[in-house]
Write a protein that holds these residues in place. Structure first.
Motif, mmCIF file in Angstrom:
data_model
loop_
_atom_site.group_PDB
_atom_site.id
_atom_site.type_symbol
_atom_site.label_atom_id
_atom_site.label_comp_id
_atom_site.label_asym_id
_atom_site.label_seq_id
_atom_site.Cartn_x
_atom_site.Cartn_y
_atom_site.Cartn_z
ATOM 1 N N GLN A 55 -0.433 9.171 -10.665
ATOM 2 C CA GLN A 55 -0.624 8.833 -9.331
ATOM 3 C C GLN A 55 -1.390 7.397 -9.336
ATOM 4 O OE1 GLN A 55 -0.018 10.103 -5.940
ATOM 5 N NE2 GLN A 55 -0.444 8.328 -5.680
ATOM 6 N N MET A 56 -1.141 6.657 -8.620
ATOM 7 C CA MET A 56 -1.823 5.181 -8.647
ATOM 8 C C MET A 56 -2.791 5.266 -7.557
ATOM 9 S SD MET A 56 -0.686 3.309 -11.105
ATOM 10 C CE MET A 56 -1.267 1.876 -10.711
ATOM 11 N N THR A 57 -3.792 4.546 -7.957
ATOM 12 C CA THR A 57 -5.114 4.375 -6.883
ATOM 13 C C THR A 57 -5.427 2.866 -6.532
ATOM 14 O OG1 THR A 57 -6.766 4.629 -8.341
ATOM 15 C CG2 THR A 57 -5.892 6.621 -7.074
ATOM 16 N N ILE A 58 -5.595 2.269 -5.467
ATOM 17 C CA ILE A 58 -5.838 1.006 -5.242
ATOM 18 C C ILE A 58 -7.551 0.825 -5.523
ATOM 19 C CG2 ILE A 58 -5.925 -0.612 -3.675
ATOM 20 C CD1 ILE A 58 -3.866 0.604 -2.147
ATOM 21 N N ASP A 59 -7.559 0.254 -6.888
ATOM 22 C CA ASP A 59 -8.989 -0.084 -7.231
ATOM 23 C C ASP A 59 -9.247 -1.602 -7.336
ATOM 24 O OD1 ASP A 59 -7.560 -0.360 -9.663
ATOM 25 O OD2 ASP A 59 -8.189 1.518 -10.701
ATOM 26 N N GLU A 62 1.004 3.972 -2.976
ATOM 27 C CA GLU A 62 0.820 5.459 -2.882
ATOM 28 C C GLU A 62 1.764 6.471 -3.019
ATOM 29 O OE1 GLU A 62 -0.630 4.991 1.357
ATOM 30 O OE2 GLU A 62 -2.468 4.873 0.737
ATOM 31 N N GLU A 65 -6.437 -4.439 -7.110
ATOM 32 C CA GLU A 65 -6.735 -5.659 -6.103
ATOM 33 C C GLU A 65 -6.770 -6.897 -6.765
ATOM 34 O OE1 GLU A 65 -10.628 -4.092 -4.531
ATOM 35 O OE2 GLU A 65 -9.477 -2.974 -2.952
ATOM 36 N N LYS A 99 0.790 -1.098 -0.051
ATOM 37 C CA LYS A 99 0.065 -0.041 -0.057
ATOM 38 C C LYS A 99 0.711 1.136 -0.036
ATOM 39 C CE LYS A 99 -3.514 2.564 2.537
ATOM 40 N NZ LYS A 99 -4.529 2.508 3.710
ATOM 41 N N ARG A 151 -1.064 -2.973 -13.026
ATOM 42 C CA ARG A 151 -2.183 -2.803 -14.277
ATOM 43 C C ARG A 151 -1.811 -3.747 -15.310
ATOM 44 N NH1 ARG A 151 -6.028 0.266 -11.894
ATOM 45 N NH2 ARG A 151 -5.149 2.235 -11.117
ATOM 46 N N HIS A 170 4.226 5.654 -5.648
ATOM 47 C CA HIS A 170 4.447 5.454 -6.866
ATOM 48 C C HIS A 170 4.838 6.650 -7.746
ATOM 49 C CE1 HIS A 170 3.603 4.150 -11.342
ATOM 50 N NE2 HIS A 170 4.416 3.230 -10.840
ATOM 51 N N GLN A 171 4.284 7.805 -7.370
ATOM 52 C CA GLN A 171 4.588 8.941 -8.325
ATOM 53 C C GLN A 171 5.766 10.064 -7.733
ATOM 54 O OE1 GLN A 171 1.973 12.165 -8.810
ATOM 55 N NE2 GLN A 171 1.797 12.491 -6.497
#
Length: 586
Positions: free
Chosen positions: A353-357, A326, A361, A322, A384, A328-329
């Motif tokens: 910016q990566m999000t945990i979607d 968060e 998951e 996690k 991804r 990653h950028q």
């Protein structure tokens, strides 16, 4: 106050005092604080932005002026507002309060962008004077204001930058479109769409369904797909093709709505829900396992090959997945440093910016990892399925010598079949060093207007477009007032100019092609960039030169009737300045 724009005296659409493009004449006030360390400033700016701009001078105020103007151009270039670094100091005055006022001419891409650039410079220098070297918030605020003013996409800014580097004349038409070169050498470019890009090719490439069908009918490895609308049809298509599959719109770019590597009905349902928020009809496509590559092609030549990797994070043995996602950028901006008055331009930007979607998951679950897992040092996981830069993917240039010639020939043929002079062919293959005839491959897309990185093909493309030159001979005659037409035509015959401009109109090959103009600047610009013109004579009045500037950055010869102050404005734009004696019938 260290650096401040005090007054805007004049803006011009044309060049002036040796400064190319649109120009502005300004008063800039500089005050050098006590113990202001320029070396420390340079180190901090280099560290924070990759910015370097030094000048050989013992004058501290001049040093600050130079850095301030360069930094303003720099932050504009970061946001695709490309402007020349050239400037001209007309006058320098020392004031009783210890400030220095510079009367200076600068190049202008956008008045609003210039004001934002100067605000940024003022804030940065004041911040350093207060020993505050954390300027990230200032950078972000400036970028937020400048971003809407920048050219769309990355290509346009890169092409303008490359034109400046190689002394190719350029004039902006509107956002995303410029004319490069003059007269018969002129080329109007909108991103990588050139005068030679066919409408048919663009239409075919825009539709992934048409692209795949054309390729397969020509014996190339196009995608196997089914066009669907409903969930029932989507499910049936996936079962018919067999998992894994790809779901994607057939008419969208930049990976929008693409869901790859789907292996079960649950993930298919999630992809269906997402894609139907964008389009009503889309493709279910058979998945092909391999590594994505972009072959960029221009005029039947492969100019660059890049390898595309989906977003990943790499473990450090300490932090959770996690935390890694968060952050990653966190990669710093990479800026192309200018040489020989090239403008500043970003060649690398922060990661998306990566999000945990749901997709992330699902990818973690496939790799037996959770957001709370701590990866071993050096261990990487994929976040991804798609490899687009817009999804955080990484693009790496690879040596063409390592790519099997059959694979290059395949991509060249794909571009020819779609009738494209420039193309980005996306090839998936397990091993690009081996022939696709041996290991298999899939052409998943052909982009008719590909984005090309600064170091990934813009230069060879621009040099090829202008391999026969970029400038026609242009003669500028500056007169006290309008000349009679017989005198103008006689002057044109002396210089063998097939194009003439004057406020009274334009003539090309002896034919009048326009009505009278409101001034003599606008027809000069129109003539200089007209592709029917092989050699131009532009006649301008002194009043119009003072008001509008010069229609080009450089002339083969400048003729001036009754030399006066206008000579100072024009003389740096032509090596051959001569007096013009006019016998008027008065």
């Amino acid at each position: 106050m260290i650096f401040k724009l005090a007054k805007v005296h004049k803006t011009r659409l044309g060049s002036a005092f040796g400064v190319p493009g649109s120009t502005a004449v300004l008063d800039i006030v500089v005050q050098v604080p006590d113990n202001f360390d320029l070396d420390t400033l340079d180190r901090e700016l280099d560290s924070a932005l990759g910015f370097t701009a030094t000048i050989s001078s013992d004058n501290a105020a001049l040093q600050i002026l130079h850095r301030g103007l360069a930094l303003s151009s720099f932050v504009q270039g970061m946001n695709r507002v490309v402007v020349s670094n050239q400037y001209c100091i007309l006058e320098q005055r020392e004031s009783e309060d210890g400030t220095t006022v510079f009367f200076v001419v600068i190049s202008l891409a956008s008045a609003d962008a210039t004001m934002i650039g100067f605000d940024f410079v003022e804030q940065v220098l004041e911040s350093f004077a207060c020993n505050n070297t954390d300027i990230e918030h200032l950078i972000n605020a400036a970028c937020q204001r400048l971003d809407p003013l920048g050219e769309p996409g990355q290509n346009q800014g890169f092409m303008v930058t490359m034109a400046m580097k190689h002394d190719i004349p350029v004039r902006r038409i509107w956002a995303g479109t410029h004319i490069f070169g003059t007269g018969s050498h002129a080329r109007r470019l909108s991103s990588t769409m050139t005068p030679y890009t066919t409408a048919q090719g663009v239409v075919y490439a825009k539709n992934k369904r048409s692209t795949a069908d054309l390729l397969k009918k020509s014996g190339l490895p196009g995608a196997e797909h089914v066009t669907v609308k409903t969930w029932e049809d989507t499910l049936a298509a996936a079962h018919e093709l067999g998992y894994p599959v790809v779901v994607k719109p057939y008419d969208r770019d930049n990976g929008q709505g693409v869901y790859a590597g789907i292996t079960n009905d649950q993930d298919l349902k999630a992809a269906y829900t997402k894609v139907t928020e964008i389009v009503g009809e889309f493709l279910v496509e058979r998945h092909f396992e391999g590594i994505g590559h972009r072959f960029t092609i221009h005029n039947n030549q492969v100019i660059t090959i890049t390898q595309k990797h989906p977003a990943t994070v790499v473990g450090d043995g300490i932090n959770t997945v996690k935390y890694l996602i968060e952050n990653h950028q966190s990669e710093a901006r990479r800026i192309k440093r200018p040489n020989n008055n090239e403008p500043f331009v970003v060649i690398g930007i922060n990661h998306v910016q990566m999000t945990i979607d749901h997709e992330v998951e699902g990818m973690l679950a496939q790799q037996n990892v959770t957001v709370d897992s701590v990866l071993k040092t050096g261990e990487s996981i994929q976040l991804r399925r798609r490899n687009n830069a817009s999804a955080g993917g990484l693009t790496i240039a690879i040596d063409q010598a390592t790519v099997h010639p059959d694979n290059k020939a395949l991509c060249l043929r794909a571009a020819r079949i779609l009738d494209l002079d420039i193309a980005g062919v996306d090839l998936i293959t397990p091993d690009v060093t081996r022939s696709w005839l041996e290991v298999g491959a899939l052409i998943c897309e052909v982009n008719a207007i590909p984005q090309i990185g600064y170091n990934h093909g813009i230069e060879p493309m621009m040099l090829d477009l202008f391999k026969n030159g970029s400038r026609i001979p242009v003669i500028l005659a500056i007169v006290d007032r309008e000349l009679e037409l017989p005198l103008i035509h006689e002057l044109a015959s002396i210089f063998n100019s097939n194009g003439i401009s004057t406020q009274q109109g334009m003539w090309i090959n002896g034919l009048c092609v326009s009505q009278p103009w409101p001034n003599s600047f606008d027809p000069a610009v129109a003539l200089i960039f007209d592709r029917e013109v092989d050699s131009a004579l532009c006649v301008m009045t002194k009043a119009d030169v003072v008001e509008h500037g010069l229609p080009l950055d450089r002339f083969d010869q400048i003729l001036i009737e009754n030399s006066d102050d206008v000579t100072l404005l024009a003389e740096a734009h032509g090596k051959n300045i001569k007096p013009l004696k006019v016998n008027r019938n008065e």
